[in-house]
Enzyme design. Structure first.
Site, PDB file in Angstrom:
ATOM      1  N   LYS A   9       0.834  -1.196   0.000  1.00  0.00           N
ATOM      2  CA  LYS A   9       0.000   0.000   0.000  1.00  0.00           C
ATOM      3  C   LYS A   9       0.881   1.262   0.000  1.00  0.00           C
ATOM      4  CE  LYS A   9      -3.850  -2.302   2.425  1.00  0.00           C
ATOM      5  NZ  LYS A   9      -4.642  -2.329   3.684  1.00  0.00           N
ATOM      6  N   TYR A  49     -12.229  -2.777  -3.170  1.00  0.00           N
ATOM      7  CA  TYR A  49     -12.751  -2.750  -1.794  1.00  0.00           C
ATOM      8  C   TYR A  49     -14.279  -2.751  -1.743  1.00  0.00           C
ATOM      9  CZ  TYR A  49      -8.154  -2.129   0.398  1.00  0.00           C
ATOM     10  OH  TYR A  49      -6.868  -2.320   0.867  1.00  0.00           O
ATOM     11  N   PHE A  57     -15.137   2.869   7.842  1.00  0.00           N
ATOM     12  CA  PHE A  57     -13.758   3.149   7.437  1.00  0.00           C
ATOM     13  C   PHE A  57     -13.577   3.178   5.919  1.00  0.00           C
ATOM     14  CE2 PHE A  57     -14.151  -1.437   8.237  1.00  0.00           C
ATOM     15  CZ  PHE A  57     -13.670  -1.983   7.051  1.00  0.00           C
ATOM     16  N   ARG A  85      -1.022 -14.657   4.043  1.00  0.00           N
ATOM     17  CA  ARG A  85      -1.760 -14.005   5.142  1.00  0.00           C
ATOM     18  C   ARG A  85      -1.006 -14.161   6.464  1.00  0.00           C
ATOM     19  NH1 ARG A  85      -6.431 -10.758   4.440  1.00  0.00           N
ATOM     20  NH2 ARG A  85      -7.256 -11.598   6.378  1.00  0.00           N
ATOM     21  N   THR A  91      -4.945  -7.897  10.770  1.00  0.00           N
ATOM     22  CA  THR A  91      -5.334  -6.627  10.137  1.00  0.00           C
ATOM     23  C   THR A  91      -4.845  -5.414  10.933  1.00  0.00           C
ATOM     24  OG1 THR A  91      -7.293  -7.733   9.278  1.00  0.00           O
ATOM     25  CG2 THR A  91      -7.322  -5.326   9.254  1.00  0.00           C
ATOM     26  N   ARG A 102       3.022  -6.686   9.287  1.00  0.00           N
ATOM     27  CA  ARG A 102       2.285  -5.641  10.014  1.00  0.00           C
ATOM     28  C   ARG A 102       2.770  -5.510  11.457  1.00  0.00           C
ATOM     29  NH1 ARG A 102      -3.570  -7.447   7.567  1.00  0.00           N
ATOM     30  NH2 ARG A 102      -3.650  -6.046   5.760  1.00  0.00           N
ATOM     31  N   ASN A 112      -1.745  -0.061   7.471  1.00  0.00           N
ATOM     32  CA  ASN A 112      -1.232  -1.411   7.758  1.00  0.00           C
ATOM     33  C   ASN A 112      -0.427  -2.023   6.614  1.00  0.00           C
ATOM     34  OD1 ASN A 112      -3.311  -2.065   6.066  1.00  0.00           O
ATOM     35  ND2 ASN A 112      -4.401  -3.389   7.514  1.00  0.00           N
ATOM     36  N   HIS A 115      -1.855  -5.426   1.518  1.00  0.00           N
ATOM     37  CA  HIS A 115      -3.079  -6.221   1.317  1.00  0.00           C
ATOM     38  C   HIS A 115      -2.705  -7.614   0.853  1.00  0.00           C
ATOM     39  CE1 HIS A 115      -7.014  -7.476  -0.225  1.00  0.00           C
ATOM     40  NE2 HIS A 115      -6.348  -7.956  -1.258  1.00  0.00           N
ATOM     41  N   GLU A 126      -9.588 -11.048  -7.376  1.00  0.00           N
ATOM     42  CA  GLU A 126      -8.724  -9.865  -7.255  1.00  0.00           C
ATOM     43  C   GLU A 126      -7.621  -9.881  -8.307  1.00  0.00           C
ATOM     44  OE1 GLU A 126      -9.338  -9.383  -2.416  1.00  0.00           O
ATOM     45  OE2 GLU A 126      -7.347  -9.812  -3.202  1.00  0.00           O
TER      46      GLU A 126
HETATM   47  P1  DAT Z   1      -7.294  -7.353   5.734  1.00  0.00           P
HETATM   48  O1  DAT Z   1      -6.561  -6.260   5.021  1.00  0.00           O
HETATM   49  O2  DAT Z   1      -6.486  -7.898   6.876  1.00  0.00           O
HETATM   50  O3  DAT Z   1      -7.803  -8.438   4.807  1.00  0.00           O
HETATM   51  P2  DAT Z   1     -10.057  -6.440   5.875  1.00  0.00           P
HETATM   52  O4  DAT Z   1     -10.246  -7.078   4.551  1.00  0.00           O
HETATM   53  O5  DAT Z   1     -10.997  -6.802   6.960  1.00  0.00           O
HETATM   54  O6  DAT Z   1      -8.572  -6.687   6.430  1.00  0.00           O
HETATM   55  O7  DAT Z   1     -10.117  -4.857   5.712  1.00  0.00           O
HETATM   56  C1  DAT Z   1      -9.508  -4.225   4.596  1.00  0.00           C
HETATM   57  C2  DAT Z   1      -8.750  -3.017   5.077  1.00  0.00           C
HETATM   58  O8  DAT Z   1      -9.671  -2.081   5.633  1.00  0.00           O
HETATM   59  C3  DAT Z   1      -7.758  -3.314   6.198  1.00  0.00           C
HETATM   60  O9  DAT Z   1      -6.505  -3.729   5.711  1.00  0.00           O
HETATM   61  C4  DAT Z   1      -7.691  -1.991   6.895  1.00  0.00           C
HETATM   62  C5  DAT Z   1      -9.090  -1.427   6.753  1.00  0.00           C
HETATM   63  N1  DAT Z   1      -9.900  -1.717   7.920  1.00  0.00           N
HETATM   64  C6  DAT Z   1     -10.507  -2.886   8.222  1.00  0.00           C
HETATM   65  N2  DAT Z   1     -11.187  -2.806   9.385  1.00  0.00           N
HETATM   66  C7  DAT Z   1     -10.991  -1.537   9.821  1.00  0.00           C
HETATM   67  C8  DAT Z   1     -11.414  -0.810  10.963  1.00  0.00           C
HETATM   68  N3  DAT Z   1     -12.189  -1.376  11.897  1.00  0.00           N
HETATM   69  N4  DAT Z   1     -11.023   0.473  11.091  1.00  0.00           N
HETATM   70  C9  DAT Z   1     -10.246   1.063  10.162  1.00  0.00           C
HETATM   71  N5  DAT Z   1      -9.803   0.433   9.051  1.00  0.00           N
HETATM   72  C10 DAT Z   1     -10.173  -0.846   8.891  1.00  0.00           C
HETATM   73 MG    MG Z   2      -9.193  -8.330   3.293  1.00  0.00          MG
END
Ligand code: DAT
Ligand code: MG
Length: 149
Positions: A9, A49, A57, A85, A91, A102, A112, A115, A126
């Site tokens: 990112k 996304y 968020f 992962r 996350t 991370r 973070n 992805h 994806e």
């Molecule tokens: P990951 O990236 O671990 O697959 P995710 O798919 O649940 O996590 O979410 C995508 C991204 O969105 C994640 O990398 C960061 C952001 N995100 C997720 N949950 C969040 C939250 N509660 N507050 C802020 N950002 C969040």
């Molecule tokens: Mg994800």
């Protein structure tokens, strides 16, 4: 062999951690089979996304991913999705184990660094969004008999 989509990112790229991040996957045994740097446009960000649309968020997530260039890659290996992962970590960097990307480089969920696809099926979807067939370099990495049985 399985494939997964990885995105370094904008924070990872701007902090000069791209090489370090790629190295961790390479050293583990995952093979980079496609790789590019690009400035993400809003349409691609929203498609990537889409599953998070409506979450509190979401807007911040889109702003973050379009804020500066990203480095995106396809990694290949046995159980590549799960392995990547695990190397990425939880996350929220504050909950990610030390030794994960991370956990070692992040402080906040909204920065973070990286992805990684969360399932084989989502990985395929994806990868199709970010890469076309011509982007893949077909090559057999020598020595994979020392990584897999
Ligand atoms: P990951 O990236 O671990 O697959 P995710 O798919 O649940 O996590 O979410 C995508 C991204 O969105 C994640 O990398 C960061 C952001 N995100 C997720 N949950 C969040 C939250 N509660 N507050 C802020 N950002 C969040
Ligand atoms: Mg994800």
């Amino acid at each position: 062999m399985e494939r997964t989509l990885i995105i370094v990112k904008p924070d990872g790229v701007q902090r000069g951690l791209t090489g370090e991040i790629i190295s961790r996957f390479e050293r583990r045994g995952l093979k980079v089979v496609a790789l590019k740097m690009l400035q993400v446009d809003r349409g691609l960000a929203e498609e990537h996304y889409a599953v998070h649309k409506g979450r509190p968020f979401y807007d911040g997530l889109i702003e973050y991913i379009v804020s500066a260039p990203v480095v995106v890659m396809a990694l290949e290996g046995k159980n590549a999705v799960k392995a990547a992962r695990q190397t990425i970590g939880a996350t929220n960097p504050l909950e990610a184990a030390p030794g994960t990307i991370r956990g070692d480089y992040g402080m906040e969920i909204g920065r973070n660094l990286i992805h990684g696809s969360d399932s084989v099926e989502n990985g395929e979807t994806e990868l199709a969004l970010w890469f076309s067939a011509a982007d893949y370099a077909p090559q057999e990495r020598p020595g994979s008999e020392w990584i897999y049985e």
